[in-house]
Design a protein around this motif. Structure first.
Motif, PDB file in Angstrom:
ATOM      1  N   PRO A 366       0.798  -1.232   0.000  1.00  0.00           N
ATOM      2  CA  PRO A 366       0.000   0.000   0.000  1.00  0.00           C
ATOM      3  C   PRO A 366       0.826   1.276   0.000  1.00  0.00           C
ATOM      4  CG  PRO A 366       0.005  -0.999   2.185  1.00  0.00           C
ATOM      5  CD  PRO A 366       0.689  -1.965   1.277  1.00  0.00           C
ATOM      6  N   HIS A 382       1.437   6.909  -0.157  1.00  0.00           N
ATOM      7  CA  HIS A 382       0.578   5.981  -0.896  1.00  0.00           C
ATOM      8  C   HIS A 382       1.249   5.540  -2.190  1.00  0.00           C
ATOM      9  CE1 HIS A 382      -2.885   4.158  -2.795  1.00  0.00           C
ATOM     10  NE2 HIS A 382      -2.766   4.987  -3.814  1.00  0.00           N
ATOM     11  N   LEU A 387      -4.328  -0.723  -2.892  1.00  0.00           N
ATOM     12  CA  LEU A 387      -5.578  -0.444  -2.194  1.00  0.00           C
ATOM     13  C   LEU A 387      -5.403   0.571  -1.074  1.00  0.00           C
ATOM     14  CD1 LEU A 387      -7.182  -4.003  -1.900  1.00  0.00           C
ATOM     15  CD2 LEU A 387      -7.386  -2.329  -3.737  1.00  0.00           C
ATOM     16  N   GLY A 388      -4.183   1.032  -0.855  1.00  0.00           N
ATOM     17  CA  GLY A 388      -3.951   1.968   0.232  1.00  0.00           C
ATOM     18  C   GLY A 388      -3.821   1.246   1.558  1.00  0.00           C
ATOM     19  N   ALA A 463      -8.124   2.804  -4.265  1.00  0.00           N
ATOM     20  CA  ALA A 463      -8.009   3.361  -2.916  1.00  0.00           C
ATOM     21  C   ALA A 463      -8.952   4.516  -2.625  1.00  0.00           C
ATOM     22  CB  ALA A 463      -6.563   3.809  -2.675  1.00  0.00           C
ATOM     23  N   PRO A 637      -7.611  -3.020   4.832  1.00  0.00           N
ATOM     24  CA  PRO A 637      -7.797  -2.427   3.506  1.00  0.00           C
ATOM     25  C   PRO A 637      -8.217  -3.457   2.462  1.00  0.00           C
ATOM     26  CG  PRO A 637      -5.736  -1.694   4.491  1.00  0.00           C
ATOM     27  CD  PRO A 637      -6.252  -2.794   5.356  1.00  0.00           C
TER      28      PRO A 637
END
Length: 753
Positions: A366, A382, A387-388, A463, A637
């Protein structure tokens, strides 16, 4: 004339001998090239180059010419020494903390070392059954050989450091990170002697000096050289894995099996003496506590992570539904199974489902290190395409029952398809027609790694949260959930390719519901399902949608790694990718009996795919949870029901597309479909009686194709139509025959379904 000279040069080059395998590897490493870099330049798989360097396979044109050219240029840069240098010592230095210490002299290299588990001499020739050869075919970068059976304990030059290493059979050809020279894991066994032994991959045997569990963890981190390098530059290295046998549990003060109460809680009670030992040594446990997959750690110091993963098979860590009889294997055999899985997938860190989910993050971290700021410092930021690092709420229609987003609904409210996204795999069956009853057999065909193939190329939200829109124009490139009425799609007249075709719609399942029933009104669908309605030739007009503008192919790397793991393991079982159709069917016959340990790995890889996708929408578990309350999985996440829906939608649509292509070309229709298995009536017992192949080994374009690659199909099983009629008479209803086609047995559990 120059063209003729060029042609002659090419002809000579195509037959010129290549350097021996060991020299090929030496030249590559001398120039600092990795297997991946060479494979990318030659446009082949990493396992292919590894096989060339191991001498298991030889390159063929056109790659051979380019490979020979590369080796020739490298040989000019790095000529071989005139006198043979002594072979590199593969033993572990007696004091790992002092890498400058001189290595011990290596034995003469008159013959390759035999597989052993720690005996001082080679495996005896008189017992070939104990040293099964590695299966033919490409070994792949992570092919882990089976060590020869031996009851001899390893001799030890240093009980304190535990550094005695047995010579592996067919040493791995991959580059070894010196920090993890002994591989990703050890199976720790106390046996019947006073010594504790660690079994690793490639026949590795180590003496384990630790007298307590805290000391074992310290040794694993600081002396044993265990772990695995990160799978992505922005990720983290894999923690060492210690697998404790029953005898090791006894040696370190742990119960061999959990009590009923402990099994219910999934952990040892807080006051257990071993937990007190860990606490006194400043080791900590995660919130899960000390269970079958315990994680023991100390807070990281700088960049150095201090964490060890434990696996305890006698506590049912290796579920027999996914790992088969792995828990009953001898330590060296278990090390081979888990080591192969670790090398091809990743070091297991829980169930195959948990590992499948963790693999997504390991391959697509992430965050990443930022550019240096004005003070020269870097920070985490990020990483685009991921997906963060923070959890994200799903759309209300994507939330499963009990989710906090639905807390305002009446207590016993049942959501319908116009309120809830319901993308699931097929479970559909119908009555056989009179013509089908006249055929003798029912043949099941099964799609290889169907959900993995569906994940490949899937465009999913990343994200940012979903955005709600009303009366949107449908965009097939935009991931999301769409409320749309697809009841007007008539399967009796659809576009197949670019032509309108007439089909028997009553003999086909609807592509829009898992039950195969035609939808009756508006319902929520993932993007691939709505796009398929357009593909069939029908317009769509969504009433509303939840869409995600930040999008990408998040699962591509995940699929490719699992695909390679699957294909390489099938090759170990004697089923290669380039076999013809009939050769493939012959190779598949009894393939799992050729190497039962690799068959375990194969099943684990398949479970990793299905389980990983399922974990994207993990439901609440445990008796203390109440509807409307959050559950632990929501804090990840990777809790993404929308991604799961997209993959399952694509898998179901892929299945339907193949079925209608086959029906349009041959008039053959499925009688039952369960997830990735379809059953057809046929005049003969084999899949070739269902799938037409011509003299050129080609079948119906866009339909089912026999083969080992994901998305292709294999034979699942065959029963007679008389068997189907007996099942129908016994149960008085249409059961899904795809569920029982493999064995023909309908169990009491299945009876109620």
């Amino acid at each position: 004339m120059s063209e003729l000279f060029d042609a002659v040069d090419a002809l000579i080059a195509s037959r010129s001998p290549l350097p021996p395998p060991a020299e090929r590897k030496r030249l590559r490493q001398a120039h600092g090239l990795t297997l991946d870099e060479v494979a990318a330049a030659l446009q082949v798989r990493r396992a292919t180059v590894s096989g060339w360097e191991a001498g298991k396979t030889e390159p063929r044109p056109p790659e051979r010419d380019a490979y020979a050219r590369m080796l020739k240029q490298l040989a000019q840069l790095y000529p071989a020494p005139h006198t043979a240098a002594p072979p590199k010592d593969t033993s572990v230095p007696e004091t790992p903390a002092a890498p400058a210490a001189p290595a011990a002299p290596a034995p003469p290299a008159a013959a390759p070392p035999r597989a052993r588990t720690g005996s001082a001499g080679p495996a005896p020739e008189a017992a070939p059954g104990n040293a099964a050869p590695h299966p033919a075919g490409p070994a792949g970068p992570a092919a882990v050989p089976r060590p020869a059976a031996s009851t001899t304990r390893p001799s030890s030059t240093s009980r304190r450091s535990g550094t005695r290493k047995a010579a592996p059979a067919n040493p791995p050809t991959t580059d070894v990170d010196p920090r993890f020279a002994n591989g990703p894991l050890l199976v720790i066994d106390a046996g019947d002697s006073s010594h504790v032994t660690g079994y690793g991959i490639g026949g590795l045997v180590l003496d384990v000096p630790a007298k307590s569990l805290p000391a074992l963890v310290e040794w694993a981190l600081n002396e044993a050289q265990l772990g695995a390098a990160r799978l992505h530059g922005s990720g983290r290295d894999a923690d060492p894995l210690l697998v404790l046998t029953a005898s090791a549990c006894e040696r370190y003060g742990l119960p061999v099996a959990l009590s009923d109460a402990e099994r219910l809680t999934g952990r040892l009670p807080d006051g257990h003496k071993v937990l007190k030992q860990l606490d006194r040594a400043d080791w900590q446990l995660t919130k899960r506590g000390f269970g079958p997959w315990a994680r023991i750690y100390r807070p990281a110091q700088g960049r150095r992570r201090q964490c060890v993963q434990l696996c305890i098979p006698s506590w049912e860590a290796l579920d027999d539904r996914t790992w088969g009889h792995a828990a009953q294997l001898e330590p060296a055999e278990l090390a081979r199974v888990l080591g192969t899985y670790a090398a091809r997938v990743m070091t297991p860190c829980g169930s195959t489902a948990v590992t499948g989910l963790e693999l997504m993050t390991a391959l697509n971290p992430p965050t990443r290190a930022s550019e240096a700021d004005e003070t020269g410092k870097r920070h985490r930021e990020h990483r685009p395409g991921s997906l963060g690092e923070h959890p994200m709420d799903c759309a209300p229609c994507e939330a499963p029952d009990g989710h906090p987003l639905l807390a305002g609904l009446p207590r016993f409210h049942q959501r319908g398809p116009d309120e809830m996204l319901f993308e699931e795999a097929y479970d559909w069956a119908r009555e056989l027609t009179d013509a089908e009853c006249m055929r003798r057999y029912l043949v099941g065909i099964d799609v290889n790694l169907a959900f993995g193939a569906a994940a490949n190329g899937a465009v999913v939200g990343l994200a940012t949260p979903p955005v709600h829109v009303t009366n949107p124009a449908f965009d097939p490139t935009l991931p999301g959930s769409w409320l749309v009425d697809l009841s007007h799609v008539d399967l009796s007249r659809v576009l197949v390719g670019k032509q309108w075709r007439r089909l028997e719609s009553a003999l086909l399942p609807s592509p829009f519901t898992p039950t195969g029933e035609r939808p009756e009104g508006p319902a929520w669908y993932a993007t691939p399902t709505v796009a398929y309605a357009l593909e069939l030739g029908y317009d769509v007009a969504p009433a509303e949608a939840w869409v995600r503008e930040d999008k990408g192919r998040f699962l591509d790397g995940w699929y490719k790694r699992l695909r390679n793991a699957y294909v390489d393991t099938m090759a170990d079982l004697g089923v290669g990718e380039k076999l013809g159709t009939r050769e493939f069917l012959e190779a598949m016959d009894g393939c799992k009996q050729r190497d039962p340990e690799m068959a375990i790995v194969l099943d684990a890889v398949k479970s990793t795919v299905k389980g990983g996708i399922g974990k994207l929408r993990e439901r609440a578990r445990g008796g203390g949870w109440k509807p409307g309350q959050p559950w632990p999985a929501l804090s990840r996440p990777t809790w993404r029901p929308d991604i799961r829906a997209t993959v399952i939608s694509r898998a179901r649509i892929n299945m339907h597309r193949k079925m209608i292509n086959l029906a349009a070309a041959t008039g053959r229709y499925p009688v039952a479909v369960l997830s990735d298995c379809a059953v057809y009536a046929a005049d003969g017992p084999g899949p070739l009686h269902v799938l037409p192949y011509d003299a050129d080994d080609k079948t119906v374009p866009g339909s089912f194709r026999l083969g080992v690659s994901p998305g292709m199909v294999k034979h699942e099983g065959t029963q007679t139509t008389l068997w189907a009629e007996a099942v129908r008479e016994k149960y008085g209803q249409v059961l899904n025959l795809a569920r029982y086609i493999k064995t023909g047995e309908v169990t009491a559990k299945d009876d109620g379904e």
